[in-house]
Design a protein around this motif. Sequence first.
Motif, PDB file in Angstrom:
ATOM      1  N   ASP A   1       0.938  -1.407  -0.030  1.00 54.04           N
ATOM      2  CA  ASP A   1      -0.149   0.088   0.040  1.00 54.04           C
ATOM      3  C   ASP A   1       0.780   1.300  -0.006  1.00 54.04           C
ATOM      4  N   THR A   2       0.422   2.159  -0.847  1.00 53.73           N
ATOM      5  CA  THR A   2       1.176   3.496  -0.958  1.00 53.73           C
ATOM      6  C   THR A   2       0.662   4.366   0.201  1.00 53.73           C
ATOM      7  N   LEU A   3      -0.313   4.139   0.907  1.00 50.87           N
ATOM      8  CA  LEU A   3      -0.610   4.913   1.876  1.00 50.87           C
ATOM      9  C   LEU A   3      -1.320   4.076   3.059  1.00 50.87           C
ATOM     10  N   GLY A   4      -2.274   3.404   2.872  1.00 46.52           N
ATOM     11  CA  GLY A   4      -2.875   2.749   4.135  1.00 46.52           C
ATOM     12  C   GLY A   4      -4.139   3.478   4.584  1.00 46.52           C
ATOM     13  N   LEU A   5      -5.275   3.728   3.699  1.00 45.26           N
ATOM     14  CA  LEU A   5      -6.305   4.652   4.353  1.00 45.26           C
ATOM     15  C   LEU A   5      -6.852   3.824   5.427  1.00 45.26           C
ATOM     16  N   THR A   6      -7.070   2.692   5.525  1.00 44.10           N
ATOM     17  CA  THR A   6      -7.508   1.996   6.695  1.00 44.10           C
ATOM     18  C   THR A   6      -7.076   2.430   8.212  1.00 44.10           C
ATOM     19  N   VAL A   7      -5.636   2.633   7.846  1.00 37.56           N
ATOM     20  CA  VAL A   7      -4.853   2.912   9.099  1.00 37.56           C
ATOM     21  C   VAL A   7      -5.144   4.312   9.657  1.00 37.56           C
ATOM     22  N   ILE A   8      -5.575   5.263   8.728  1.00 35.28           N
ATOM     23  CA  ILE A   8      -6.162   6.557   9.071  1.00 35.28           C
ATOM     24  C   ILE A   8      -7.484   6.326   9.582  1.00 35.28           C
ATOM     25  N   GLU A   9      -8.246   5.612   8.927  1.00 33.83           N
ATOM     26  CA  GLU A   9      -9.718   5.448   9.479  1.00 33.83           C
ATOM     27  C   GLU A   9      -9.599   4.684  10.785  1.00 33.83           C
ATOM     28  N   ALA A  10      -8.781   3.627  11.168  1.00 34.64           N
ATOM     29  CA  ALA A  10      -8.904   3.162  12.346  1.00 34.64           C
ATOM     30  C   ALA A  10      -8.296   3.869  13.369  1.00 34.64           C
ATOM     31  N   GLN A  11      -7.276   4.949  13.147  1.00 36.32           N
ATOM     32  CA  GLN A  11      -7.160   5.628  14.035  1.00 36.32           C
ATOM     33  C   GLN A  11      -8.025   6.814  14.350  1.00 36.32           C
ATOM     34  N   ARG A  12      -8.978   7.521  13.528  1.00 41.97           N
ATOM     35  CA  ARG A  12      -9.994   8.192  13.620  1.00 41.97           C
ATOM     36  C   ARG A  12     -10.783   7.382  14.394  1.00 41.97           C
ATOM     37  N   SER A  13     -11.026   6.143  14.241  1.00 40.43           N
ATOM     38  CA  SER A  13     -12.019   5.394  15.030  1.00 40.43           C
ATOM     39  C   SER A  13     -11.831   5.148  16.499  1.00 40.43           C
ATOM     40  N   GLY A  14     -10.492   5.551  16.843  1.00 38.20           N
ATOM     41  CA  GLY A  14     -10.227   5.426  18.299  1.00 38.20           C
ATOM     42  C   GLY A  14      -9.559   4.284  18.676  1.00 38.20           C
ATOM     43  N   LEU A  15      -8.581   3.505  17.565  1.00 40.82           N
ATOM     44  CA  LEU A  15      -8.046   2.229  17.912  1.00 40.82           C
ATOM     45  C   LEU A  15      -6.790   2.476  17.853  1.00 40.82           C
ATOM     46  N   PRO A  16      -5.991   1.624  18.564  1.00 40.51           N
ATOM     47  CA  PRO A  16      -4.417   1.456  18.426  1.00 40.51           C
ATOM     48  C   PRO A  16      -4.261   0.797  17.092  1.00 40.51           C
ATOM     49  N   VAL A  17      -3.194   1.290  16.506  1.00 36.09           N
ATOM     50  CA  VAL A  17      -2.899   0.403  15.219  1.00 36.09           C
ATOM     51  C   VAL A  17      -1.302  -0.124  15.197  1.00 36.09           C
ATOM     52  N   VAL A  18      -1.077  -1.524  14.526  1.00 37.25           N
ATOM     53  CA  VAL A  18       0.230  -1.893  14.412  1.00 37.25           C
ATOM     54  C   VAL A  18       0.116  -2.018  12.746  1.00 37.25           C
ATOM     55  N   VAL A  19       1.120  -1.657  12.292  1.00 31.35           N
ATOM     56  CA  VAL A  19       1.551  -1.763  10.681  1.00 31.35           C
ATOM     57  C   VAL A  19       2.938  -2.359  10.673  1.00 31.35           C
ATOM     58  N   ASN A  20       3.034  -2.907   9.437  1.00 28.70           N
ATOM     59  CA  ASN A  20       4.590  -3.223   8.969  1.00 28.70           C
ATOM     60  C   ASN A  20       5.319  -2.171   8.495  1.00 28.70           C
ATOM     61  N   THR A  21       6.769  -2.525   8.072  1.00 29.67           N
ATOM     62  CA  THR A  21       7.455  -1.279   7.775  1.00 29.67           C
ATOM     63  C   THR A  21       7.216  -1.168   6.202  1.00 29.67           C
TER      64      THR A  21
END
Length: 333
Positions: free
Chosen positions: A244-264
Amino acid sequence: MTLQQDLTENKTSKISKLRSIQSHLKATGAPVVIDSIGINLLIISKLASRYGNDVYLRPRGGFWGEFKDRYQGGTTFQDSLHVSRIRHIRDRVVGEADHIIPVSHFHKTQIKYTYPTIDKPITPIYEPYNEESIAQATSNDSLREDWGIGSESPLLLSITGFNYRSKGTGVVDFARGINTVLSEWEDSYYVVAGGGQYREEIEEKFRGQIDPDVYDRVLFPGFLSPIAPVYAAADIYLHLSFRDTLGLTVIEAQRSGLPVVVNTGGGMPEVINTSSEGNGVVRTNSELEDHLMALVADKSRQEATGEENEEWAQACFHPAKIAADFEDVLLTS
């Protein structure tokens, strides 16, 4: 003037729309934002260049060389023709653009690597979340009930598309790490939401990497809509795709109040709130295990991280903020 790739398959309608666009470009001299890449948008960009309109290219997909993976052709020859055609169109659209606006700095790096002699301005602007569809909710027990998950059970969530194989490789590559967490926390669950033609194939590969005693606590429910209740049902969001060049769901999850874990991989590390220790950027299964084991065990840390992420995402990716970034580029370049 913003143009999206919404021309229908009806040739008469296409011609009519293109003529209307041509007249508008000729009459106004307005800048054009090409939102994606395709043959119709190549025609529009060439018309804009002819009449002196500035062309801004907003590519969304990455420059991965993935066209072959997405094509459902029958022979190697057909496949090669398709790849050559799509890449030729992409190269022409990039060539016509006066200014390129990729979705992340990683995306910009891809473009400069693909076109090492490119000399036009490249200004990354992130994608906004959809304020109307992403709303904070404190819980969603009904969705958990549908999945057979108790309200207190830790729920790890990933959302991805399975429209081409490489999209799901991250989920499979991190299967052993997730397996360890599910084995340690016997009431925990992992849900991978998303649709696409390769979903069943990726699910089979994932299940081939995990132990049979956690099978029932791994769910691939397919495409889900609306998306806000899905985030609300989860405790921790994982984005493990390398593509993913961005990862929009990472942004959505944070906006939804979740902790997030992504790869490098990709642009995901750019859009994660690194100031919060509850979030994580991991490279290996062991790093994923270590981070999740500590996070799952600490509910208060999850909640604090979620609150910080929600505030951070609103400050960085609110639609009004992104619109202002676009306005700045369009008016000053």
